[in-house]
Design a protein around this motif. Structure first.
Motif, mmCIF file in Angstrom:
data_model
loop_
_atom_site.group_PDB
_atom_site.id
_atom_site.type_symbol
_atom_site.label_atom_id
_atom_site.label_comp_id
_atom_site.label_asym_id
_atom_site.label_seq_id
_atom_site.Cartn_x
_atom_site.Cartn_y
_atom_site.Cartn_z
ATOM 1 N N LEU A 285 0.836 -1.211 0.000
ATOM 2 C CA LEU A 285 0.000 0.000 0.000
ATOM 3 C C LEU A 285 0.869 1.260 0.000
ATOM 4 C CD1 LEU A 285 -2.600 -1.218 2.635
ATOM 5 C CD2 LEU A 285 -3.033 -0.854 0.203
ATOM 6 N N THR A 286 2.169 1.058 0.144
ATOM 7 C CA THR A 286 3.128 2.174 0.172
ATOM 8 C C THR A 286 4.295 1.811 -0.737
ATOM 9 O OG1 THR A 286 2.523 2.833 2.413
ATOM 10 C CG2 THR A 286 4.732 3.434 1.709
ATOM 11 N N GLU A 287 4.827 2.803 -1.435
ATOM 12 C CA GLU A 287 5.925 2.559 -2.378
ATOM 13 C C GLU A 287 7.097 1.856 -1.690
ATOM 14 O OE1 GLU A 287 7.084 5.677 -5.474
ATOM 15 O OE2 GLU A 287 8.659 5.891 -3.975
ATOM 16 N N ALA A 288 7.621 0.838 -2.346
ATOM 17 C CA ALA A 288 8.733 0.070 -1.778
ATOM 18 C C ALA A 288 9.918 0.994 -1.497
ATOM 19 C CB ALA A 288 9.145 -1.033 -2.752
ATOM 20 N N GLY A 289 10.548 0.771 -0.354
ATOM 21 C CA GLY A 289 11.736 1.563 0.009
ATOM 22 C C GLY A 289 11.404 2.730 0.930
ATOM 23 N N SER A 290 10.119 3.071 1.056
ATOM 24 C CA SER A 290 9.750 4.237 1.894
ATOM 25 C C SER A 290 10.070 3.979 3.370
ATOM 26 C CB SER A 290 8.254 4.549 1.761
ATOM 27 O OG SER A 290 7.893 4.711 0.420
ATOM 28 N N ALA A 291 9.754 2.755 3.824
ATOM 29 C CA ALA A 291 9.947 2.462 5.255
ATOM 30 C C ALA A 291 11.427 2.518 5.617
ATOM 31 C CB ALA A 291 9.359 1.092 5.586
ATOM 32 N N ALA A 292 12.280 1.971 4.754
ATOM 33 C CA ALA A 292 13.725 1.978 5.046
ATOM 34 C C ALA A 292 14.236 3.417 5.094
ATOM 35 C CB ALA A 292 14.473 1.174 3.981
ATOM 36 N N ARG A 293 13.738 4.239 4.185
ATOM 37 C CA ARG A 293 14.184 5.638 4.152
ATOM 38 C C ARG A 293 13.721 6.381 5.414
ATOM 39 N NH1 ARG A 293 12.578 9.940 -0.437
ATOM 40 N NH2 ARG A 293 13.870 11.603 0.435
ATOM 41 N N LEU A 294 12.479 6.132 5.787
ATOM 42 C CA LEU A 294 11.953 6.764 7.008
ATOM 43 C C LEU A 294 12.749 6.308 8.227
ATOM 44 C CD1 LEU A 294 9.899 8.353 8.679
ATOM 45 C CD2 LEU A 294 8.309 6.430 8.475
ATOM 46 N N ASP A 295 12.992 4.996 8.330
ATOM 47 C CA ASP A 295 13.722 4.480 9.493
ATOM 48 C C ASP A 295 15.143 5.043 9.554
ATOM 49 O OD1 ASP A 295 11.521 3.127 10.264
ATOM 50 O OD2 ASP A 295 12.370 1.116 10.135
ATOM 51 N N ALA A 296 15.757 5.215 8.385
ATOM 52 C CA ALA A 296 17.123 5.767 8.375
ATOM 53 C C ALA A 296 17.118 7.188 8.947
ATOM 54 C CB ALA A 296 17.681 5.765 6.953
#
Ligand code: NAD
Ligand code: GLY
Length: 357
Positions: A285-296
């Motif tokens: 439901l969210t573009e791939a890679g967004s969570a990793a970028r946010l967590d970084a």
């Protein structure tokens, strides 16, 4: 010096952002309010740092002022202290043509704002926010409230200020905990609608607090502009304003389960944003890679991302979605990608398998 106008017709008001504004409060109030008496409400952390500067500036501009210093902390946002403030306003002979000044963080802003909204059926009020959270969020938009033993913000109103004076210099005296706390809300604005702000934070975060402070005017301007845009379109929180609650569904559940003695609000929002984005990305439901970028980014800002050890069923129940509420749906905020969000309807199943690592 940037000024952002919150355009609400006759109730429009400016938010001025400027270093040293605290010492120029008198001039700004004179322009915005004209001649009147002023009642300053503050707390015992803020008063020793800034009350004298504000009082002197107001006196130099010819104002009669009275001040009350309340204990710091969320416990002050209660009916007893509200009643104390009403007595102070009566004793200080504040009339309908006068004004209340909130000098402090979100606790003082919410309490003083509710006092202003209700005393004599409403008097004018000025926000001088001194925490990062209050500058980017609570001082703009007119939500004012106190807590009840049954829960937070249960008695409140929408009451817009006449003026907001945002002095970034005050952020230098914040404790590291409250600095971080405010950053959680700053990251939120980048996520939900301002990819440039997100990039700015990514670039500034490795420089630590000093690195972020180098860009503080731009950061404040972007967050406040975003909040003003949302409030202009949805003052009474029936649609778009909900997007400001990104990360908040899980955050509120964690805070409730910890009886408000664990994570601070901004920290809970940080982990709420991380968990919901990892969850929604895993559901495509969210573009791939967004969570990793946010967590970084959260990690670089020293903000938490992991759920504390609370059973999932307790968290879901705290969202009001336990078995008793079968079929109930919640409106939650999901990211399409970093910098863009939408409102999504979810049931309890959505929260099954929240990431724990
Ligand atoms: P706060 O007002 O308790 O301030 C945090 C701490 O920092 C306090 O101990 C305070 O005395 C101290 N402090 C304030 N300014 C300082 C400074 N410049 N230097 C040193 N110390 C300083 O907390 P907060 O995080 O500002 O606000 C939290 C409150 O805001 C909560 O009650 C929350 O519900 C409310 N809130 C309201 C809205 C809204 O739209 N009205 C939005 C978000 C949060
Ligand atoms: N802090 C959320 C709002 O003002 O709506």
């Amino acid at each position: 010096m940037p000024t952002i106008t919150v355009a609400l017709g006759e109730r429009s008001y400016p938010v001025h952002i400027g270093h040293g504004l605290m010492g120029q409060a008198g001039e700004y109030l004179r322009r915005a309010l004209g001649e009147c008496s002023l009642a300053i409400i503050t707390d015992d952390h803020v008063a020793p740092l800034y009350l004298q500067t504000v009082e002197q500036s107001l006196a130099a501009a010819g104002y009669r002022t009275a001040s009350i210093v309340l204990p710091h902390g969320e416990q002050t946002k209660c009916l007893d202290k509200l009643s104390e403030v009403y007595s102070f306003l009566c004793d200080s002979r504040i009339t309908r043509r006068d004004a209340v000044i909130a000098l402090g963080g979100g606790v003082i802003g919410d309490l003083a704002g509710l006092a202003a909204a209700t005393y004599l059926r409403g008097v004018r009020f000025v926000q001088i926010p001194t925490t990062l959270l209050a500058q980017v969020d609570s001082s703009v938009g007119g939500k004012v409230a106190v807590d009840l033993p049954q829960g937070k913000n249960l008695v409140g109103a929408f009451w817009q200020p006449s003026l907001v004076l945002c002095d970034p210099e005050t952020l230098n005296t914040l404790t590291p905990e409250y600095w971080r706390d405010g950053l959680g809300e700053v990251v939120k604005y980048g996520c939900i609608g301002d990819p440039e702000l997100f990039r700015l934070l990514e670039a500034a975060a490795p420089g630590g607090r000093r690195g972020v402070m180098t860009h503080i005017d731009e950061i404040l301007r972007r967050c406040i502009r975003h909040k003003a845009d949302v409030v202009e379109q949805d003052e009474h929180d029936t649609g778009l304003r909900m997007t400001l609650n990104f990360g908040h569904t899980i955050a509120h559940a964690v805070e409730k389960c910890q009886h408000y003695t664990g994570f601070r609000h901004g920290e809970a929002v940080s982990l709420g944003m991380s968990v919901i984005t990892r969850l929604s990305e895993s559901r495509r439901l969210t573009e791939a890679g967004s969570a990793a970028r946010l967590d970084a980014l959260l990690s670089a800002l020293d903000l938490p991302m992991r759920l504390p050890d609370i059973p999932e069923s307790d968290l879901v129940a705290a969202m009001g979605m336990d078995k008793k509420a079968s079929g109930k749906a919640l409106r939650i905020i999901l990211l399409d990608r970093i910098g863009q969000c939408r409102i999504h309807t979810a049931d309890a199943d959505f929260f099954r398998g929240m990431p724990r690592d």
